[in-house]
Scaffold this motif. Structure first.
Motif, short mmCIF file in Angstrom:
data_model
loop_
_atom_site.label_atom_id
_atom_site.label_comp_id
_atom_site.label_asym_id
_atom_site.label_seq_id
_atom_site.Cartn_x
_atom_site.Cartn_y
_atom_site.Cartn_z
N UNK A 86 43.20 41.39 -17.46
CA UNK A 86 42.01 41.16 -16.70
C UNK A 86 40.87 40.34 -17.49
N UNK A 87 40.98 39.96 -18.53
CA UNK A 87 40.05 39.29 -19.26
C UNK A 87 40.63 38.17 -20.18
N UNK A 89 43.97 38.00 -21.09
CA UNK A 89 44.67 38.22 -22.20
C UNK A 89 43.71 38.21 -23.43
N UNK A 90 42.49 38.22 -23.32
CA UNK A 90 41.52 38.25 -24.42
C UNK A 90 40.69 39.60 -24.25
N UNK A 91 39.21 39.31 -24.71
CA UNK A 91 38.28 40.50 -24.42
C UNK A 91 37.00 39.98 -24.14
N UNK A 92 36.69 38.52 -24.02
CA UNK A 92 35.59 37.89 -23.26
C UNK A 92 34.42 38.08 -24.28
N UNK A 93 34.72 38.12 -25.71
CA UNK A 93 33.80 38.31 -26.33
C UNK A 93 33.76 37.22 -27.56
N UNK A 94 32.82 36.77 -28.00
CA UNK A 94 32.98 35.68 -29.26
C UNK A 94 33.70 36.08 -30.37
N UNK A 95 33.36 37.51 -30.55
CA UNK A 95 34.19 38.23 -32.09
C UNK A 95 34.37 39.59 -31.47
N UNK A 105 36.55 52.98 -24.44
CA UNK A 105 37.37 52.16 -23.19
C UNK A 105 36.59 51.29 -22.53
N UNK A 106 35.36 50.89 -23.09
CA UNK A 106 34.56 49.87 -22.40
C UNK A 106 34.99 48.36 -22.94
N UNK A 107 35.66 47.50 -22.08
CA UNK A 107 35.97 46.29 -22.87
C UNK A 107 35.32 45.19 -22.22
N UNK A 108 35.29 44.03 -23.02
CA UNK A 108 34.53 42.93 -22.66
C UNK A 108 33.04 42.87 -22.94
N UNK A 109 32.33 42.12 -22.00
CA UNK A 109 30.86 42.31 -22.21
C UNK A 109 30.24 43.59 -22.10
N UNK A 458 47.49 33.14 -10.80
CA UNK A 458 47.92 34.56 -11.29
C UNK A 458 46.83 35.33 -11.92
N UNK A 459 46.28 34.54 -13.06
CA UNK A 459 45.49 35.20 -14.03
C UNK A 459 43.89 35.16 -13.51
N UNK A 460 43.87 34.92 -12.46
CA UNK A 460 42.36 35.14 -11.53
C UNK A 460 42.56 36.32 -10.64
#
Length: 487
Positions: A86-87, A89-95, A105-109, A458-460
């Protein structure tokens, strides 16, 4: 008579305008058809490849492993911590932030590290379309096919991994590049390994984790219900009477994860529909952007195709783009704050600051961009490609710092300018196809709109991606990562 004349004149003007519009549309479509033929594009990068079905038992096992913190040394990270469907295939973070997250368990921003800084030195590449890589995996290509045979995903000719010297095949690499890649995040202290096994060799880490899952060896007793995993592995790799040591092996664990990742193949996009004959699949802006993408500098284009070739939109080679050097670095330079990219692997000066050309398929959904996640918009990263010197001189990490609290920027300017000087050397030696180019704001927007046309819808869609998400609370050991998002 005057009314008739006025009506006739108006009709003539309208007809002329309509004809001009049709001619312009015909001209751009005709030109694009010529370019599509010239570059031998089919629109289907998965053509001829064997792509796993997400509903296959092996991919289903791989999905459950991918989402499980039992593979984290400290039981606080999973593969999905940095690569959630849902991100993008990544994590929506710079690093990325691996072990030691304030809320695992908190992912992304909003994901924060207990130390206050990102502990992974690079941006997380997407796991989408991993089945389409044939030469190398990771930004620095440290998982490398020795044969690089098109269409084979590294399944022939041997694979080099960090366990072997450059150019030497690792006999335990796995069936393909993706299975080989899946083995190494668990060996990184910052990403997943944590405190497990101190400085012992990678093979010990893998053996320990397999034993943890199966309740044997060094990992015995670390999970309350290892029979959960034994039953799943027997369905794929054994028989009803198989013992844990027989089926829960290092090779099987990462082979299954690799199949799950390879099943994440999303290539049905508007550009594919256009190539197949639907001229309405692209907006006029995206069509103009496609022309700019494929045209060389000399014809007023962006020459993007010099590196982003074919249906996969990558040549899988390594280039220095002088992207901003954010983060703690990756063991480069006297102070260890540089990231030399491919140069870390080859130890060659010529390879310093070079990174693998990313595929542009689904690029809209895989921000932020570059090996250090320096840019959050397609327009910004396009502008950097057009004029790296201007981009570096004017780069402001305000958004990166706002969305990645504590990200290290102390050596950013010094290290980035060093990469820029190296880029100029590479250009003078003919080692880099990048040249300074000028495009209008509208042209940059057109290019960005073409890149957006490479997105599989699909990825959206959470509904469309549901097959790649395991049922909630399925693991009786309580280690399945139930992702939380700060949307």
């Amino acid at each position: 008579m005057n009314n008739k004349y006025t009506l006739s004149l108006g009709f003539a003007i309208a007809l002329s305008t309509y004809a001009s519009t049709i001619h312009a549309a015909y001209s751009i479509d005709t030109e694009l058809r010529s370019l599509i033929s010239q570059h031998n594009l089919s629109g289907d990068p998965s053509r001829g490849r064997v792509i796993p079905n997400i509903n296959s038992p092996k991919a289903q096992l791989g999905m459950r492993l991918f989402f499980n913190k039992a593979l984290g040394g400290n039981k606080d990270t999973a593969c999905v911590s940095c690569h959630h469907p849902l991100l993008g295939g990544g994590d929506d973070l710079a690093l990325s932030i691996g072990i030691g997250a304030v809320n695992p368990d908190l992912l992304g921003s909003g994901r924060l590290q207990l130390s206050g800084h990102p502990n992974v030195p690079r941006n997380a590449p997407t796991t989408f379309n991993m089945s389409l890589w044939d030469a190398a995996i990771f930004w620095d290509g440290r998982i490398e096919s020795l044969a690089k045979q098109p269409g084979m995903n590294g399944s022939v000719g041997g694979i080099r991994t960090p366990n072997t010297s450059l150019g030497v095949s690792d006999p335990q690499a796995g069936a393909n590049l993706v299975a080989a890649q899946a083995k190494f995040p668990v060996t990184s202290h910052a990403e997943m390994r944590g405190d497990l096994a101190g400085t012992m060799a990678n093979t010990y880490v893998w053996t320990h984790l397999a034993g943890r899952l199966g309740g044997f060896g060094e990992g015995a007793g670390e999970l309350p219900q290892p029979e959960y995993w034994l039953n799943l592995f027997k369905q794929v790799y054994g028989t009803p009477t198989s013992q844990a040591e027989q089926v829960i092996t290092t090779q099987n664990v990462f082979d299954a994860i690799g199949e799950y990742e390879r099943s994440q193949t999303f290539t049905h996009n508007p550009w594919q529909a256009y190539i197949r004959g639907n001229t309405q699949a692209l907006s006029e802006s995206a069509k103009r952007g496609a022309l700019l993408f494929y045209k060389p500098y000399q014809q007023g284009g962006g020459n993007c195709v010099a590196c982003h070739k074919g249906d996969t939109f990558t040549d899988e080679k390594f280039y220095n783009l002088a992207m901003p050097q954010l983060g703690k670095g990756e063991r480069g330079g006297a102070d260890n704050t540089h990231d030399y990219g491919r140069g870390n692997e080859t130890k060659l000066y010529a390879d310093r600051f070079t990174f693998r050309t990313p595929s542009l398929l689904n690029v809209e959904g895989t921000k932020p961009y570059s090996h250090a996640g320096a840019y959050y918009t397609l327009e910004a990263v396009i502008q950097h490609h057009l004029d790296p010197a201007w981009a570096v001189a004017n780069y402001q990490p305000n958004r990166v710092k706002a969305e990645n609290p504590g990200i290290q920027t102390e050596t950013m300017q010094k290290n980035t300018f060093e990469a820029l000087y190296k880029l100029r050397e590479d250009q003078q030696k003919g080692l880099n196809p990048l040249r300074t180019a000028r495009l209008s704001k509208t042209s940059i927007e057109d290019l960005a709109n073409f890149l957006r046309a490479l997105t599989d819808p699909c990825i959206k869609s959470a509904t469309c991606l549901a097959p790649w998400l395991p049922p909630l609370h399925e693991d009786p050991n309580g280690l399945q990562l139930e992702a939380q998002f700060k949307f």
